[in-house]
Design a protein around this motif. Structure first.
Motif, PDB file in Angstrom:
ATOM      1  N   LEU A   1       0.229   1.586  10.872  1.00 18.57           N
ATOM      2  CA  LEU A   1       1.037   0.817   9.920  1.00 18.57           C
ATOM      3  C   LEU A   1       2.477   1.302   9.896  1.00 18.57           C
ATOM      4  CD1 LEU A   1      -1.445   0.422   6.931  1.00 18.57           C
ATOM      5  CD2 LEU A   1      -0.307  -1.443   8.144  1.00 18.57           C
ATOM      6  N   VAL A   2       2.661   2.607   9.982  1.00 20.30           N
ATOM      7  CA  VAL A   2       4.027   3.152  10.002  1.00 20.30           C
ATOM      8  C   VAL A   2       4.789   2.620  11.214  1.00 20.30           C
ATOM      9  CG1 VAL A   2       5.385   5.257  10.316  1.00 20.30           C
ATOM     10  CG2 VAL A   2       3.487   5.237   8.693  1.00 20.30           C
TER      11      VAL A   2
ATOM     12  N   ARG B   1      -5.154   4.465  10.940  1.00 21.14           N
ATOM     13  CA  ARG B   1      -4.659   3.163  10.502  1.00 21.14           C
ATOM     14  C   ARG B   1      -3.306   3.309   9.804  1.00 21.14           C
ATOM     15  NH1 ARG B   1      -7.460  -1.606  10.051  1.00 21.14           N
ATOM     16  NH2 ARG B   1      -9.433  -0.526  10.392  1.00 21.14           N
ATOM     17  N   ARG B   2      -3.144   4.382   9.055  1.00 19.77           N
ATOM     18  CA  ARG B   2      -1.865   4.618   8.387  1.00 19.77           C
ATOM     19  C   ARG B   2      -0.768   4.846   9.425  1.00 19.77           C
ATOM     20  NH1 ARG B   2      -3.056   8.360   3.020  1.00 19.77           N
ATOM     21  NH2 ARG B   2      -5.003   7.336   2.410  1.00 19.77           N
TER      22      ARG B   2
ATOM     23  N   LEU C   1      -6.574   7.763   8.591  1.00 18.21           N
ATOM     24  CA  LEU C   1      -5.307   8.310   9.068  1.00 18.21           C
ATOM     25  C   LEU C   1      -4.758   7.510  10.250  1.00 18.21           C
ATOM     26  CD1 LEU C   1      -3.151  10.487   8.850  1.00 18.21           C
ATOM     27  CD2 LEU C   1      -4.552  11.935  10.358  1.00 18.21           C
TER      28      LEU C   1
ATOM     29  N   ASP D   1       5.604  -2.600   3.405  1.00 14.81           N
ATOM     30  CA  ASP D   1       4.286  -2.991   3.922  1.00 14.81           C
ATOM     31  C   ASP D   1       4.361  -4.403   4.490  1.00 14.81           C
ATOM     32  OD1 ASP D   1       1.639  -3.218   4.557  1.00 14.81           O
ATOM     33  OD2 ASP D   1       0.881  -2.631   2.585  1.00 14.81           O
TER      34      ASP D   1
ATOM     35  N   ALA E   1      -3.318  -0.356  12.902  1.00 14.80           N
ATOM     36  CA  ALA E   1      -3.163  -0.627  11.485  1.00 14.80           C
ATOM     37  C   ALA E   1      -3.956  -1.845  11.064  1.00 14.80           C
ATOM     38  CB  ALA E   1      -1.673  -0.870  11.173  1.00 14.80           C
TER      39      ALA E   1
ATOM     40  N   THR F   1      -4.739   3.522  -1.517  1.00 14.57           N
ATOM     41  CA  THR F   1      -5.488   3.018  -0.380  1.00 14.57           C
ATOM     42  C   THR F   1      -6.285   4.154   0.227  1.00 14.57           C
ATOM     43  OG1 THR F   1      -5.355   1.953   1.806  1.00 14.57           O
ATOM     44  CG2 THR F   1      -3.562   3.431   1.212  1.00 14.57           C
TER      45      THR F   1
ATOM     46  N   ALA G   1      -7.151   4.030   3.397  1.00 13.91           N
ATOM     47  CA  ALA G   1      -7.031   3.728   4.821  1.00 13.91           C
ATOM     48  C   ALA G   1      -7.170   4.999   5.649  1.00 13.91           C
ATOM     49  CB  ALA G   1      -5.680   3.078   5.105  1.00 13.91           C
TER      50      ALA G   1
ATOM     51  N   ARG H   1       0.814  -1.211   0.000  1.00 13.52           N
ATOM     52  CA  ARG H   1       0.000   0.000   0.000  1.00 13.52           C
ATOM     53  C   ARG H   1       0.848   1.261   0.000  1.00 13.52           C
ATOM     54  NH1 ARG H   1      -3.132  -2.506   5.078  1.00 13.52           N
ATOM     55  NH2 ARG H   1      -1.054  -3.448   5.200  1.00 13.52           N
ATOM     56  N   PHE H   2       2.172   1.100   0.121  1.00 14.75           N
ATOM     57  CA  PHE H   2       3.052   2.254   0.304  1.00 14.75           C
ATOM     58  C   PHE H   2       4.193   2.275  -0.706  1.00 14.75           C
ATOM     59  CE2 PHE H   2       1.398   0.866   4.465  1.00 14.75           C
ATOM     60  CZ  PHE H   2       0.559   1.935   4.711  1.00 14.75           C
TER      61      PHE H   2
ATOM     62  N   TYR I   1     -10.746   0.185   2.075  1.00 15.20           N
ATOM     63  CA  TYR I   1     -11.278  -0.077   3.413  1.00 15.20           C
ATOM     64  C   TYR I   1     -12.783   0.167   3.455  1.00 15.20           C
ATOM     65  CZ  TYR I   1      -6.595  -0.610   5.220  1.00 15.20           C
ATOM     66  OH  TYR I   1      -5.327  -1.085   5.446  1.00 15.20           O
TER      67      TYR I   1
END
Length: 300
Positions: free
Chosen positions: A136-137, A132-133, A130, A158, A297, A126, A128, A119-120, A209
């Motif tokens: 994920l980071v 959730r992002r 904020l 990812d 995430a 995506t 997604a 996704r990155f 999502y």
């Protein structure tokens, strides 16, 4: 059906109570697969019948065992089918089956045993949220550092994507491995693949999502599980690297403090080192608790 090659492309779909979307996912996936296999993890709704009606081969667990158990079933089934490629796609519609050929072609061209739909990366898309992002980071940073530090794996953008392609070697290897039953199986697989010195590649994919119940797991508990899995993997599998570096840093800090405080005797010189070690461990615990928010995430 499968792209114009003789390769056997198996699309595997782990599913649990996904009657609303699984039929459409199977139908779309069949356009790019030799065979579609749904691993039903003890669903109590019509997931099995709808998947079968859409043209999937269904392997059913009598009771719910977890996401990792469903993945294990897919690996074993793909190995029995002599799959050249196993592409895992979510059953809820978050992944676009139209991206399957990109993962397979990247695997063929690169020779990477594991290809991840990211996704990155590049022009990936995506929607997604904020929060959730952000999660994920955090998780990607922790898992990526563990893979780099413990196994010299190049950056994976990812680490939580469940949209992946595995070649025949990876399929047969992972079919014989014991995987974590829960949602942390995605991390478990990365570390097991890294332990086998498998190569990784990523391709940009579209993930939405805007689906029903995109993630149903408690974000904090999920994050804590992911962090624990990553940290325990690197410490247990590569203790020489992890504990060795930590111990060396503590020793250097201790010696420096000892020199500053004038504690140069064999016994008192240990005190700063012990204090430094305690501070490192305490700080690590606090950081670990803080980054548990990374579970926001989810794994999808």
């Amino acid at each position: 059906m499968a792209d114009s090659t003789d390769a056997t492309v198996v699309v595997g779909i782990p599913a649990y109570n996904e009657e609303g979307a699984v039929g459409d996912v199977v139908r779309q996936a069949r356009e790019h697969a030799s065979i579609v296999v749904v691993a039903d993890d003890g669903s109590s709704d019509r997931t099995v019948s709808r998947a079968a009606a859409a043209g999937a081969e269904v392997v059913r667990h009598e009771e719910n065992r977890g996401y990792g158990a469903a993945l294990g079933t897919l690996f074993r089934t793909a190995a029995e089918l002599d799959a050249d490629h196993l592409v895992v796609v979510d059953a809820d519609g978050q992944h676009d089956p139209a991206d399957i050929p990109d993962l397979v072609e990247t695997q063929r061209a690169s020779g990477a045993e594991v290809v991840i739909g990211s996704r990155f990366l590049g022009d990936s898309e995506t929607d997604a949220p904020l929060y959730r992002r952000f999660g994920l980071v955090v998780i990607n940073s922790i898992v990526g550092a563990g893979l780099k530090f413990g196994y010299s794996v190049s950056r994976i953008r990812d680490t939580q994507s469940g949209f992946r392609a595995y070649d025949a070697t990876a399929v047969r290897t992972l079919a014989e491995r014991e995987l974590s039953d829960g949602m942390d199986a995605s991390i478990d697989i990365l570390f097991q693949a890294a332990d086998e010195s498998f190569e990784f590649a990523e391709v940009p994919v579209e993930v939405t999502y805007d689906v029903e119940e995109a993630n149903t797991h408690n974000p904090i508990l999920h994050g804590a599980v992911l962090v624990r899995n990553a940290v325990s993997r690197i410490v247990l599998d590569r203790p020489g690297r992890s504990l060795g570096v930590t111990g060396t840093l503590c020793l250097l800090v201790g010696v420096a403090l000892g020199g500053i405080l004038g504690l140069n005797t064999p016994v008192t010189g240990l005190i700063p080192g012990v204090v430094a070690t305690a501070l490192v461990l305490a700080g690590g615990s606090l950081i670990g608790a803080a980054v548990a928010v990374g579970g926001l995430a989810g794994t999808d």
